[in-house]
Write a protein that holds these residues in place. Structure first.
Motif, PDB file in Angstrom:
ATOM      1  N   MET A 156       7.876  -7.412  29.705  1.00 33.85           N
ATOM      2  CA  MET A 156       7.798  -7.051  28.306  1.00 33.85           C
ATOM      3  C   MET A 156       6.742  -7.925  27.637  1.00 33.85           C
ATOM      4  O   MET A 156       6.778  -9.148  27.732  1.00 33.85           O
ATOM      5  N   GLY A 157       5.783  -7.313  26.969  1.00 41.15           N
ATOM      6  CA  GLY A 157       4.700  -8.060  26.338  1.00 41.15           C
ATOM      7  C   GLY A 157       5.125  -8.671  25.014  1.00 41.15           C
ATOM      8  O   GLY A 157       5.990  -8.167  24.317  1.00 41.15           O
ATOM      9  N   LYS A 158       4.504  -9.786  24.704  1.00 33.99           N
ATOM     10  CA  LYS A 158       4.795 -10.462  23.436  1.00 33.99           C
ATOM     11  C   LYS A 158       3.521 -10.521  22.616  1.00 33.99           C
ATOM     12  O   LYS A 158       2.453 -10.826  23.117  1.00 33.99           O
ATOM     13  N   LYS A 159       3.651 -10.242  21.344  1.00 33.47           N
ATOM     14  CA  LYS A 159       2.511 -10.269  20.443  1.00 33.47           C
ATOM     15  C   LYS A 159       2.329 -11.683  19.900  1.00 33.47           C
ATOM     16  O   LYS A 159       3.283 -12.306  19.441  1.00 33.47           O
ATOM     17  N   ILE A 160       1.098 -12.167  19.937  1.00 35.30           N
ATOM     18  CA  ILE A 160       0.768 -13.489  19.421  1.00 35.30           C
ATOM     19  C   ILE A 160      -0.363 -13.330  18.420  1.00 35.30           C
ATOM     20  O   ILE A 160      -1.311 -12.573  18.654  1.00 35.30           O
ATOM     21  N   ASN A 161      -0.267 -14.043  17.317  1.00 37.54           N
ATOM     22  CA  ASN A 161      -1.296 -13.984  16.294  1.00 37.54           C
ATOM     23  C   ASN A 161      -2.600 -14.572  16.851  1.00 37.54           C
ATOM     24  O   ASN A 161      -2.626 -15.732  17.268  1.00 37.54           O
TER      25      ASN A 161
END
Length: 150
Positions: free
Chosen positions: A1-6
């Motif tokens: 599962m991918g995680k969004k990072i700023n």
């Protein structure tokens, strides 16, 4: 599962700076964060008609606010609202306030391009012509440009 990072997180300190500068103890962090968010909302509410690039807020003995403007055409309209804004901020924070207006003509970002596109679309121009014109206009400064309108 991918995680969004700023993505700004990785550039901080190298290419971009923080837009908020204040220090506090751990237990007061949420209080200062709420103040920061409230101040940004007040500024955006007062200057909704102006193309603001960034807002820098510095909390110290006084509140220093740097407004980065993309054009200085609306400077007279800013002066009319500035007194009201200062009064409203002073009522909330009870500190002296210093405003710095900084002209940022040569910086290009997505906010600036989208602001121009919205103005052109409101004038009932052809959308395809607008997109091509904007891409060609900034092609010298950018490596690439992708615009999607829905």
């Amino acid at each position: 599962m991918g995680k969004k990072i700023n993505p700004i997180f990785f550039r901080l300190g190298k290419k971009t700076n923080y837009h908020s500068l204040w220090y506090c103890k751990k237990k007061n962090f949420s209080f200062f964060l709420k103040k920061d968010i409230l101040l940004r909302e007040i500024i955006k509410k007062f200057f909704f008609f102006i193309d603001l690039n960034n807002i820098d807020i510095i909390f110290a003995n006084k509140i220093i606010i740097n407004l980065y403007l993309n054009n200085f055409e609306n400077i007279l309209s800013i002066e009319n609202y500035l007194d009201l804004l200062i009064l409203e901020i002073y009522k909330i924070f009870k500190k002296n306030i210093l405003f710095n207006l900084i002209n940022n003509i040569f910086t290009i970002n997505s906010k600036k391009i989208s602001f121009y596109l919205i103005n052109y679309i409101n004038n009932k121009n052809s959308i395809k012509k607008i997109i091509k014109k904007e891409c060609l206009k900034y092609s010298d400064f950018l490596n690439g440009c992708k615009i999607q309108i829905s």
